[in-house]
Design an enzyme around this catalytic site. Structure first.
Site, PDB file in Angstrom:
ATOM      1  CG  ASN A 124     -33.732 -26.729   8.365  1.00 18.69           C
ATOM      2  OD1 ASN A 124     -32.945 -25.861   8.724  1.00 18.69           O
ATOM      3  ND2 ASN A 124     -33.430 -28.011   8.361  1.00 18.69           N
ATOM      4  NE  ARG A 163     -32.284 -28.327  12.389  1.00 21.89           N
ATOM      5  CZ  ARG A 163     -31.168 -28.638  11.761  1.00 21.89           C
ATOM      6  NH1 ARG A 163     -30.984 -28.254  10.524  1.00 21.89           N
ATOM      7  NH2 ARG A 163     -30.241 -29.333  12.355  1.00 21.89           N
ATOM      8  CG  HIS A 176     -28.942 -34.695  14.981  1.00 27.16           C
ATOM      9  ND1 HIS A 176     -27.748 -35.385  14.978  1.00 27.16           N
ATOM     10  CD2 HIS A 176     -29.031 -34.101  13.773  1.00 27.16           C
ATOM     11  CE1 HIS A 176     -27.134 -35.200  13.819  1.00 27.16           C
ATOM     12  NE2 HIS A 176     -27.909 -34.424  13.068  1.00 27.16           N
ATOM     13  CG  LEU A 216     -26.762 -43.985  12.869  1.00 27.35           C
ATOM     14  CD1 LEU A 216     -26.483 -45.458  12.607  1.00 27.35           C
ATOM     15  CD2 LEU A 216     -25.655 -43.373  13.705  1.00 27.35           C
ATOM     16  N   GLY A 217     -27.162 -39.976   9.982  1.00 31.57           N
ATOM     17  CA  GLY A 217     -27.421 -39.357   8.675  1.00 31.57           C
ATOM     18  C   GLY A 217     -26.130 -38.780   8.139  1.00 31.57           C
ATOM     19  CG  ASN A 218     -25.432 -36.206   4.670  1.00 28.58           C
ATOM     20  OD1 ASN A 218     -24.700 -37.070   4.207  1.00 28.58           O
ATOM     21  ND2 ASN A 218     -26.354 -35.587   3.970  1.00 28.58           N
ATOM     22  NE  ARG A 273     -21.465 -31.930  10.212  1.00 25.32           N
ATOM     23  CZ  ARG A 273     -22.713 -31.933  10.671  1.00 25.32           C
ATOM     24  NH1 ARG A 273     -22.946 -32.248  11.931  1.00 25.32           N
ATOM     25  NH2 ARG A 273     -23.713 -31.632   9.882  1.00 25.32           N
ATOM     26  CD  GLU A 290     -34.486 -33.764  12.358  1.00 29.21           C
ATOM     27  OE1 GLU A 290     -34.299 -34.427  11.326  1.00 29.21           O
ATOM     28  OE2 GLU A 290     -33.636 -33.012  12.842  1.00 29.21           O
TER      29      GLU A 290
HETATM   30  P1  ADP Z   1     -29.063 -35.231   6.731  1.00 34.94           P
HETATM   31  O1  ADP Z   1     -28.143 -35.276   7.905  1.00 34.94           O
HETATM   32  O2  ADP Z   1     -28.547 -34.418   5.588  1.00 34.94           O
HETATM   33  O3  ADP Z   1     -30.516 -34.967   7.075  1.00 34.94           O
HETATM   34  P2  ADP Z   1     -29.987 -37.907   6.031  1.00 34.94           P
HETATM   35  O4  ADP Z   1     -30.611 -38.261   7.325  1.00 34.94           O
HETATM   36  O5  ADP Z   1     -30.857 -37.679   4.854  1.00 34.94           O
HETATM   37  O6  ADP Z   1     -28.975 -36.700   6.183  1.00 34.94           O
HETATM   38  O7  ADP Z   1     -28.945 -39.056   5.688  1.00 34.94           O
HETATM   39  C1  ADP Z   1     -28.132 -39.016   4.563  1.00 34.94           C
HETATM   40  C2  ADP Z   1     -27.358 -40.311   4.484  1.00 34.94           C
HETATM   41  O8  ADP Z   1     -28.286 -41.386   4.475  1.00 34.94           O
HETATM   42  C3  ADP Z   1     -26.510 -40.443   3.244  1.00 34.94           C
HETATM   43  O9  ADP Z   1     -25.238 -40.962   3.569  1.00 34.94           O
HETATM   44  C4  ADP Z   1     -27.284 -41.424   2.396  1.00 34.94           C
HETATM   45  O10 ADP Z   1     -26.431 -42.216   1.643  1.00 34.94           O
HETATM   46  C5  ADP Z   1     -28.018 -42.250   3.399  1.00 34.94           C
HETATM   47  N1  ADP Z   1     -29.290 -42.714   2.823  1.00 34.94           N
HETATM   48  C6  ADP Z   1     -30.377 -41.988   2.628  1.00 34.94           C
HETATM   49  N2  ADP Z   1     -31.345 -42.731   2.021  1.00 34.94           N
HETATM   50  C7  ADP Z   1     -30.819 -43.961   1.846  1.00 34.94           C
HETATM   51  C8  ADP Z   1     -31.297 -45.175   1.289  1.00 34.94           C
HETATM   52  N3  ADP Z   1     -32.525 -45.265   0.785  1.00 34.94           N
HETATM   53  N4  ADP Z   1     -30.453 -46.228   1.291  1.00 34.94           N
HETATM   54  C9  ADP Z   1     -29.220 -46.141   1.808  1.00 34.94           C
HETATM   55  N5  ADP Z   1     -28.714 -45.014   2.356  1.00 34.94           N
HETATM   56  C10 ADP Z   1     -29.492 -43.943   2.370  1.00 34.94           C
END
Ligand code: ADP
Length: 400
Positions: free
Chosen positions: A7, A90, A180, A210-212, A242, A385
């Protein structure tokens, strides 16, 4: 067969070596700050972990680090590079042309480069990554590209068109693409297995990544019919940095008032908005939760906005699907944040959705989080992924 999954970002290169015999991750890591000062992280299945500062002027230099780490020293997981049978990349934007993964050819590289105008932060870096992989491993190692957009190509025009003059679609292919895709594909496939409906035939499912960066997808009969992200990964609901959807005229208003260039506005919407922009605290969900618990009102507002916006999209997707059988939560927040899941599912209480509070405490593990008598089932399914990319790569290479 061992497959290296790549990636490539503009200043980073994440890698994972997967043994397809059992789909076992042998090693993974990240080359960060490429072209800046350089940081290299390498971890193995056996528990080895190292982080070193090392200059990597470009992606080719980053690949040299990866090659070295995989074959030499304490973090070594293979004897020789020839054990890497193929490389899977990716790719964020595959336009309308690519609805499935393909073998890398010059034409494919050119297409990815051409789509860079639709994903400026990503596609140019992916091309660099592919070229560097060819330089590092030689042209004889097959390379495959897996597109984030491909899984969403089943959307009908009524879902992917924007209400702007049709000529802009014809001229520039301005439309909703969705992102995604590999994650939505992986978790939905697993959800169909859990529902006992392989392929998803006859099911209505909503997947929440639900991530960044975050997006939802609505799937009917196993196919995406709508998704929240649009032309770029900026649309949808509020994310780490964003904005998600805003009234387009608010953007024009700000550009005029603040005398902003398109580039500056793009930077604000992609990097300074969202949870960070509202809370003023952080883009990271853990920081947000802490600040909120300490009584920070803007952190509280950012939190409430996110839940509210997800709830609105889930509701609209249930209407678009004409019902829902299952809702899936995945990625950093979806897998690890019980409160967000509980707030979203409780909003569906009027439809007979019943959360199992005890099971919803789960973090980072697969779990059904609704009760036996819930009208809709909900699951936490950790995404993977890299495995999707490796599977597609193997599938294509096996046919050569
Ligand atoms: P990306 O889109 O960069 O791949 P991720 O899927 O890793 O992002 O998600 C990142 C988000 O998930 C951040 O806001 C982080 O705080 C939250 N997060 C990741 N691990 C944990 C955890 N163990 N507990 C709570 N929140 C988490």
């Amino acid at each position: 067969m061992k497959i290296l999954v790549i990636n490539a970002g503009s200043s980073s290169l994440k890698y994972q070596l997967i043994d397809m015999d059992g789909e076992i991750m042998l090693a993974k890591g990240n080359c960060e700050r490429i072209g800046i000062d350089g940081k290299f992280t390498h971890k193995t299945k056996g528990g080895y972990s190292s982080t070193v500062d090392v200059e990597m002027p470009d992606h080719t230099a980053a690949f040299e680090q990866v090659k070295h780490a995989l074959t030499e020293g304490e973090g070594k997981v293979i004897d020789d590079l020839s054990e890497v049978a193929a490389i899977g990349h990716r790719i964020v934007q595959g336009g309308s042309k690519y609805d499935h993964s393909v073998l890398v050819t010059e034409e494919v590289i050119q297409d990815i480069a051409d789509y860079a105008s639709l994903a400026p932060l990503h596609n140019a870096a992916h091309v660099q990554g592919i070229r560097a992989a060819i330089a590092a491993f030689g042209g004889q190692v097959p390379q495959v590209v897996v597109f984030d957009t491909a899984f969403h190509q089943t959307m009908p025009p009524k879902a992917y068109m924007f209400g702007i003059p049709y000529q802009y679609y014809e001229k520039y292919r301005v439309r909703r693409y969705g992102f995604h895709g590999t994650s939505h594909r992986y978790v939905s496939a697993r959800c169909f297995e859990l529902l006992g409906r392989p392929g998803g035939v006859g099911t209505k499912v909503i997947t929440c990544h639900l991530g960044n960066g975050s997006s939802l997808a609505a799937l009917s009969d196993g196919k995406v019919i709508d998704t929240t992200m649009g032309l770029t990964p900026l649309d949808g609901f509020i994310m780490g940095t964003r904005s998600g959807a805003v009234d387009p005229s608010a953007v024009l208003f700000l550009m005029e008032k603040e005398n902003l260039t398109p580039e500056q506005m793009n930077d604000i919407l992609n990097k300074k908005s969202g949870i960070l922009g509202i809370s003023g605290v952080s883009s990271d969900d853990r920081d947000l939760e802490r600040a909120r618990n300490e009584g920070n009102l803007r952190a509280q507002l950012a939190w409430e906005m996110r839940t509210y916006q997800i709830v609105k999209y889930v509701g609209s997707f249930i209407s678009a699907l004409g019902g829902v059988d299952a809702i899936v939560f995945t990625a950093g927040i979806g897998e690890n944040q019980p409160l967000v899941r509980s707030e979203v599912l409780k909003s569906l209480g009027y439809r007979g959705v019943k959360l199992d509070e005890e099971k919803n405490k789960v973090k980072g593990r697969e779990m059904e989080i609704t009760t036996m008598d819930s009208t809709v089932r909900a699951f936490v399914i950790p995404t993977n992924e890299e495995v999707v990319i490796a599977r597609d790569t193997k599938y294509i290479v096996d046919q050569l």
